[in-house]
Design an enzyme around this catalytic site. Structure first.
Site, short mmCIF file in Angstrom:
data_model
loop_
_atom_site.label_atom_id
_atom_site.label_comp_id
_atom_site.label_asym_id
_atom_site.label_seq_id
_atom_site.Cartn_x
_atom_site.Cartn_y
_atom_site.Cartn_z
N GLU A 1 0.96 -1.53 0.30
CA GLU A 1 -0.02 -0.17 0.18
C GLU A 1 0.94 1.47 -0.21
O GLU A 1 0.31 2.09 -0.86
CB GLU A 1 -1.22 0.01 1.76
CG GLU A 1 -2.04 -0.95 1.08
CD GLU A 1 -1.37 -2.04 1.27
OE1 GLU A 1 -2.71 -3.15 0.91
OE2 GLU A 1 -0.65 -2.89 1.53
N HIS B 1 -10.89 -5.61 9.54
CA HIS B 1 -11.85 -5.41 9.18
C HIS B 1 -12.65 -4.71 9.27
O HIS B 1 -13.38 -5.04 8.79
CB HIS B 1 -11.36 -6.61 8.27
CG HIS B 1 -10.49 -7.38 7.23
ND1 HIS B 1 -9.23 -8.02 8.19
CD2 HIS B 1 -10.29 -7.50 6.22
CE1 HIS B 1 -8.27 -8.72 7.83
NE2 HIS B 1 -9.06 -8.38 6.69
#
Length: 422
Positions: A158, A227
Site C-alpha cells: 500500500e 477488517h
C-alpha cells in the site's frame, strides 16, 4: 445459478431484493454483503422443478436489543412501516424519475467508467483492480475496456502504490487508489499525510495532487477487528485532504465523479454493508457537491446528523419516532471534511436540538469534531446539550452479538431523541 437475498428486519431501512451471479461472487463474500438482520436465501436454477428455498434467520426473534447492560436487557421491536412519514428529499425525488436501477458498487463503477471515458488522464491503481475486478467488483470490466496501463494491478504494498499515485498526480494524471480495505491504508499513512496532503503547499502551489483514495470500511458482519475499522477520524486530522462518505447509489456515483474532477486529494469512504443497496438513479449525467450535506427528511423537533450506514439506522428509528409523535429532521452530512455548516446551521436554528449518530469511535471521532463545530458556531440556538451516539472505544469483536453491542442500534436513537425532546 443465481442467489436471491430478500432482506427484511429492523436493521434494514430499505426493502430490496438483491440478485447475485453465483459464478462471479465467492461464497466468502456473501456473509458480509448484506446489512440485514433477517434474510431469505433462494437458489434459483434454470429449471423451476429444481428450485429450492432455504430460510435462514441470523437471529431468532428479528428484534434489536436496547439497554446499557447485557443483563436483563429486553427485546424492543421497531416499527417497520410508519404511516406518518414525510417524503424524503433529493435522493427520493431522483429515484422517482425515469432512470436505471443500480447497486451501490455498480453506481461507483458507472461513475468511474464515465470519468475514464471522458478524461484519458484518469487511471486506477491497486491490488486486484484489474481483471479480477476489485475485491468488491467496483472495477470489474474496466481493465478489458481501458487496458492494463490505466487499470494497474499492483503488489500487496500500500505504501508503494499510494506513493506512486501521488507521483503520477504530480505529473498530470488523475489516479484513483483502491484500498482493498481501508484498514490496509494505514500502511500508506505517511504517503497520504506527508505527501498527498502537503505537497501542494510545500511546493508553493507548483504541484496539484488530484488523487482519489477509496475503498470499503466500517463494521461488517463478523469481519474481525482488523477488517472493521472506521478510519474517518484518522484521516480527518490531515491538513489538505477532503473526506466524503457515500450512503446511496445516487450519491456514490455523484461523489465519485466529483472527487475525480477535484483538484484536491479526496478520500471516499464506502461501507461494506451498503455495496448491494439498490436504487434508481438518473440516466443523465450528474455530479454531487463534495462539500454539501443532504437533507434526507425535513422535521421540526430535533436535528439528527449522520452519515454512511448509520443513515439507515436513523431512518429506521425515525419511523418509530414519527408514530410516537416526534418530527425528527435527518441530515446525511456526506462531507466529513469540511462540514456543511450552512445546512447544519439552518437546521439547528429551526429545531434547537442536535443528535449525532455515527459508526466512528467516540474518542476523537467525527461526532466529536462536529460537536465542537456546532458549539462554536451555533451555541446560542441550542436548547439542550448536543448528544452524540458513537461506537464503543474497543476493537470490534468477532462474535456477532458482541459486535452488535459496539455499534449504535435504532432503539438507542429512539431513546436519545425522547430524552432530548423532554
Amino acid at each position: 445459478m443465481a442467489v436471491v437475498f430478500q432482506a427484511t428486519g429492523a436493521a434494514t431501512a430499505l426493502s430490496s431484493t438483491i440478485i447475485f451471479d453465483s459464478k462471479r461472487i465467492q461464497s466468502s463474500h456473501l456473509r458480509f454483503l448484506l446489512g440485514s438482520v433477517h434474510f431469505v436465501v433462494s437458489f434459483r436454477s434454470r429449471s423451476v422443478l429444481e428450485r429450492k428455498k432455504i430460510c435462514c434467520a441470523v437471529r431468532s426473534d428479528g428484534r434489536l436489543y436496547s439497554g446499557s447492560s447485557p443483563r436483563g436487557r429486553k427485546a424492543e421491536p421497531l416499527i417497520a412501516n410508519a404511516v406518518a412519514t414525510k417524503a424524503e428529499s433529493s435522493t427520493a425525488s431522483a429515484a422517482s424519475k425515469p432512470g436505471h436501477e443500480l447497486l451501490l458498487y455498480e453506481a461507483l463503477r458507472e461513475g468511474l467508467d464515465e470519468e475514464m471515458e471522458r478524461d484519458a488522464t484518469v487511471c486506477v491503481i491497486g491490488e486486484d483492480v484489474g481483471h479480477y475486478g476489485g475485491s468488491y467488483k467496483v472495477t470489474r470490466g474496466l481493465a478489458d475496456k481501458y487496458g492494463d496501463l490505466r487499470v494497474l494491478d499492483t503488489p500487496i504494498a500500500e505504501n508503494s502504490f499510494t506513493g506512486m499515485a501521488v507521483g503520477a498526480a504530480m505529473t498530470g494524471l488523475r489516479p484513483i487508489v483502491e484500498g482493498m480495505n481501508m484498514g490496509f491504508l494505514l500502511l500508506a499513512f505517511n504517503q497520504i499525510s506527508n505527501n498527498c496532503g502537503m505537497l501542494h503547499y510545500t511546493s508553493g502551489g507548483q504541484f496539484k495532487i488530484p488523487v482519489v483514495i477509496r475503498g470499503p470500511g466500517g463494521v461488517g458482519r463478523q469481519l474481525g477487528a482488523e477488517h472493521s475499522q472506521r478510519l474517518e477520524s484518522y484521516f480527518q486530522s490531515i491538513p489538505g485532504i477532503q473526506l466524503v462518505a457515500c450512503s446511496t447509489p445516487y450519491n456514490a456515483k455523484g461523489l465519485m465523479k466529483a472527487a475525480i474532477r477535484s483538484e484536491n486529494p479526496v478520500i471516499l469512504f464506502e461501507h461494506v454493508l451498503l455495496y448491494n443497496l439498490k436504487e434508481r438513479i438518473p440516466d443523465e449525467e450528474y455530479v454531487c457537491n463534495l462539500e454539501e450535506a443532504e437533507m434526507v427528511r425535513p422535521g421540526e423537533h430535533v436535528t439528527i446528523l449522520t452519515y454512511s450506514r448509520m443513515r439507515y439506522h436513523v431512518m429506521q428509528a425515525a419511523k418509530t419516532l414519527v408514530n410516537k409523535g416526534y418530527d425528527p429532521e435527518v441530515i446525511d452530512i456526506r462531507s466529513l471534511k469540511p462540514f456543511d455548516l450552512y445546512t447544519i446551521g439552518n437546521s439547528v436554528k429551526k429545531t434547537h436540538r442536535v443528535l449525532i449518530v455515527e459508526e466512528c469511535m467516540r474518542t476523537g471521532g467525527i461526532g466529536a469534531s462536529l460537536t465542537a463545530a456546532i458549539n462554536e458556531n451555533f451555541n446560542d440556538y441550542l436548547d439542550a446539550p448536543i448528544v452524540c451516539l458513537s461506537s464503543q472505544d474497543v476493537p470490534t469483536p468477532y462474535a456477532g452479538t458482541l459486535e452488535e453491542w459496539t455499534v449504535v442500534q435504532p432503539p438507542q436513537i429512539v431513546a436519545a431523541v425522547e430524552q432530548l425532546c423532554r
